[in-house]
Design a protein around this motif. Structure first.
Motif, PDB file in Angstrom:
ATOM      1  N   ASN A 126      57.036 -48.343  72.922  1.00  0.00           N
ATOM      2  CA  ASN A 126      57.011 -46.883  72.915  1.00  0.00           C
ATOM      3  C   ASN A 126      57.876 -46.265  71.823  1.00  0.00           C
ATOM      4  O   ASN A 126      57.649 -45.127  71.430  1.00  0.00           O
TER       5      ASN A 126
ATOM      6  N   LYS B  51      48.647 -48.152  67.014  1.00  0.00           N
ATOM      7  CA  LYS B  51      49.589 -47.084  66.649  1.00  0.00           C
ATOM      8  C   LYS B  51      49.530 -46.799  65.147  1.00  0.00           C
ATOM      9  O   LYS B  51      49.538 -45.645  64.720  1.00  0.00           O
TER      10      LYS B  51
ATOM     11  N   LYS C 242      51.287 -43.554  74.207  1.00  0.00           N
ATOM     12  CA  LYS C 242      52.394 -43.747  75.141  1.00  0.00           C
ATOM     13  C   LYS C 242      51.956 -44.743  76.189  1.00  0.00           C
ATOM     14  O   LYS C 242      50.826 -44.703  76.678  1.00  0.00           O
TER      15      LYS C 242
ATOM     16  N   ASP D 118      52.975 -46.428  79.911  1.00  0.00           N
ATOM     17  CA  ASP D 118      53.757 -46.412  81.149  1.00  0.00           C
ATOM     18  C   ASP D 118      53.364 -47.650  81.932  1.00  0.00           C
ATOM     19  O   ASP D 118      52.181 -48.017  81.978  1.00  0.00           O
TER      20      ASP D 118
END
Length: 87
Positions: A33, A53, A67, A69
């Motif tokens: 992240n 990314k 992102k 999680d």
């Protein structure tokens, strides 16, 4: 249960991909992240995520984000500009 969806906010498209597989370790999650496309070198691990990314950054600059999680499920959220919003 896996759950994927696309949603819209003004000026943005949001793609969410999730699954209930093994969670990502907190230290690995933090590295993924906080990876900076402009300055960080790719490592031999997680090259697929880091490549995404880099491609998002190349196509949309700072307007795109990825992102991750990971707790009970792992969720990837990609936000990109909605370039076709007014078309």
């Amino acid at each position: 249960m896996d759950k994927d969806f696309i949603s819209k906010k003004p000026g943005q498209l949001i793609l969410t991909i999730s699954n209930n597989g093994l969670p990502i370790l907190p230290e690995t999650l933090n590295k993924l992240n906080t990876y900076r496309v402009e300055t960080d070198l790719m490592q031999d691990k997680h090259i697929g995520i880091l490549n995404i990314k880099r491609r998002l950054h190349f196509l949309y600059g700072e307007a795109a984000t990825l992102k991750i999680d990971s707790a009970e499920i792992t969720r990837f959220t990609i936000r990109i500009p909605n370039i076709h919003e007014n078309k």
